[in-house]
Design a protein around this motif. Structure first.
Motif, PDB file in Angstrom:
ATOM      1  N   PRO A   7       0.832  -1.210   0.000  1.00 40.54           N
ATOM      2  CA  PRO A   7       0.000   0.000   0.000  1.00 40.54           C
ATOM      3  C   PRO A   7       0.862   1.253   0.000  1.00 40.54           C
ATOM      4  O   PRO A   7       2.010   1.237   0.436  1.00 40.54           O
ATOM      5  CB  PRO A   7      -0.792  -0.113   1.302  1.00 40.54           C
ATOM      6  N   SER A   8       0.307   2.298  -0.485  1.00 41.74           N
ATOM      7  CA  SER A   8       0.974   3.598  -0.432  1.00 41.74           C
ATOM      8  C   SER A   8       1.168   3.976   1.027  1.00 41.74           C
ATOM      9  O   SER A   8       0.319   3.693   1.874  1.00 41.74           O
ATOM     10  CB  SER A   8       0.113   4.638  -1.137  1.00 41.74           C
ATOM     11  N   SER A   9       2.275   4.632   1.326  1.00 43.50           N
ATOM     12  CA  SER A   9       2.496   5.055   2.713  1.00 43.50           C
ATOM     13  C   SER A   9       1.441   6.060   3.146  1.00 43.50           C
ATOM     14  O   SER A   9       1.178   6.210   4.337  1.00 43.50           O
ATOM     15  CB  SER A   9       3.896   5.630   2.888  1.00 43.50           C
ATOM     16  N   VAL A  10       0.824   6.754   2.196  1.00 38.27           N
ATOM     17  CA  VAL A  10      -0.237   7.708   2.528  1.00 38.27           C
ATOM     18  C   VAL A  10      -1.439   6.972   3.096  1.00 38.27           C
ATOM     19  O   VAL A  10      -2.148   7.488   3.946  1.00 38.27           O
ATOM     20  CB  VAL A  10      -0.634   8.530   1.280  1.00 38.27           C
ATOM     21  N   ASP A  11      -1.668   5.752   2.613  1.00 42.18           N
ATOM     22  CA  ASP A  11      -2.809   4.961   3.069  1.00 42.18           C
ATOM     23  C   ASP A  11      -2.482   4.083   4.268  1.00 42.18           C
ATOM     24  O   ASP A  11      -3.353   3.384   4.773  1.00 42.18           O
ATOM     25  CB  ASP A  11      -3.301   4.057   1.933  1.00 42.18           C
ATOM     26  N   ALA A  12      -1.247   4.099   4.707  1.00 45.91           N
ATOM     27  CA  ALA A  12      -0.830   3.243   5.812  1.00 45.91           C
ATOM     28  C   ALA A  12      -1.530   3.677   7.105  1.00 45.91           C
ATOM     29  O   ALA A  12      -1.803   4.861   7.311  1.00 45.91           O
ATOM     30  CB  ALA A  12       0.679   3.310   5.990  1.00 45.91           C
ATOM     31  N   PRO A  13      -1.807   2.729   7.979  1.00 46.92           N
ATOM     32  CA  PRO A  13      -2.506   3.059   9.222  1.00 46.92           C
ATOM     33  C   PRO A  13      -1.728   4.001  10.131  1.00 46.92           C
ATOM     34  O   PRO A  13      -2.311   4.689  10.958  1.00 46.92           O
ATOM     35  CB  PRO A  13      -2.714   1.715   9.914  1.00 46.92           C
ATOM     36  N   TRP A  14      -0.424   4.066   9.975  1.00 47.28           N
ATOM     37  CA  TRP A  14       0.411   4.919  10.822  1.00 47.28           C
ATOM     38  C   TRP A  14       0.641   6.297  10.223  1.00 47.28           C
ATOM     39  O   TRP A  14       1.286   7.142  10.832  1.00 47.28           O
ATOM     40  CB  TRP A  14       1.748   4.244  11.092  1.00 47.28           C
ATOM     41  N   ALA A  15       0.119   6.566   9.034  1.00 43.56           N
ATOM     42  CA  ALA A  15       0.395   7.830   8.340  1.00 43.56           C
ATOM     43  C   ALA A  15      -0.072   9.047   9.135  1.00 43.56           C
ATOM     44  O   ALA A  15       0.625  10.063   9.187  1.00 43.56           O
ATOM     45  CB  ALA A  15      -0.234   7.827   6.954  1.00 43.56           C
ATOM     46  N   ALA A  16      -1.224   8.964   9.761  1.00 42.44           N
ATOM     47  CA  ALA A  16      -1.739  10.106  10.530  1.00 42.44           C
ATOM     48  C   ALA A  16      -0.838  10.412  11.724  1.00 42.44           C
ATOM     49  O   ALA A  16      -0.564  11.581  12.013  1.00 42.44           O
ATOM     50  CB  ALA A  16      -3.167   9.838  10.994  1.00 42.44           C
ATOM     51  N   ALA A  17      -0.353   9.376  12.397  1.00 42.48           N
ATOM     52  CA  ALA A  17       0.548   9.575  13.539  1.00 42.48           C
ATOM     53  C   ALA A  17       1.863  10.197  13.081  1.00 42.48           C
ATOM     54  O   ALA A  17       2.402  11.092  13.737  1.00 42.48           O
ATOM     55  CB  ALA A  17       0.801   8.254  14.257  1.00 42.48           C
ATOM     56  N   PHE A  18       2.375   9.748  11.943  1.00 39.21           N
ATOM     57  CA  PHE A  18       3.613  10.314  11.407  1.00 39.21           C
ATOM     58  C   PHE A  18       3.412  11.774  11.014  1.00 39.21           C
ATOM     59  O   PHE A  18       4.272  12.620  11.263  1.00 39.21           O
ATOM     60  CB  PHE A  18       4.113   9.509  10.209  1.00 39.21           C
ATOM     61  N   GLU A  19       2.272  12.079  10.426  1.00 35.97           N
ATOM     62  CA  GLU A  19       1.986  13.459  10.026  1.00 35.97           C
ATOM     63  C   GLU A  19       1.934  14.384  11.240  1.00 35.97           C
ATOM     64  O   GLU A  19       2.459  15.495  11.204  1.00 35.97           O
ATOM     65  CB  GLU A  19       0.681  13.524   9.254  1.00 35.97           C
ATOM     66  N   ARG A  20       1.321  13.921  12.338  1.00 37.84           N
ATOM     67  CA  ARG A  20       1.286  14.730  13.568  1.00 37.84           C
ATOM     68  C   ARG A  20       2.701  14.977  14.095  1.00 37.84           C
ATOM     69  O   ARG A  20       3.034  16.090  14.500  1.00 37.84           O
ATOM     70  CB  ARG A  20       0.425  14.053  14.631  1.00 37.84           C
TER      71      ARG A  20
END
Length: 62
Positions: A7-20
């Motif tokens: 999957p794209s890293s944008v769709d990864a479940p951890w993407a929101a945590a990384f963005e924060r």
């Protein structure tokens, strides 16, 4: 390669945590502190530590 689609890293479940974490570290005065030559001092604040732990746990699926 196994042929498995990743999957794209944008769709990864951890993407929101990384963005924060990234948003915090790019705007925090402590995290962005630099010396007189502009080199980052690599300081971390308690919030960055917390967000880093949150990101790490999200990547591990916790």
């Amino acid at each position: 390669m196994s042929g498995r689609e990743y999957p794209s890293s944008v769709d990864a479940p951890w993407a929101a945590a990384f963005e924060r974490l990234a948003d915090h570290c790019m705007t925090c005065p402590t995290c962005t502190a630099a010396d007189d030559q502009g080199a980052n001092l690599r300081l971390t604040c308690p919030e960055a530590v917390r967000l880093s732990r949150e990101c790490r746990d999200a990547r591990r699926g916790a």
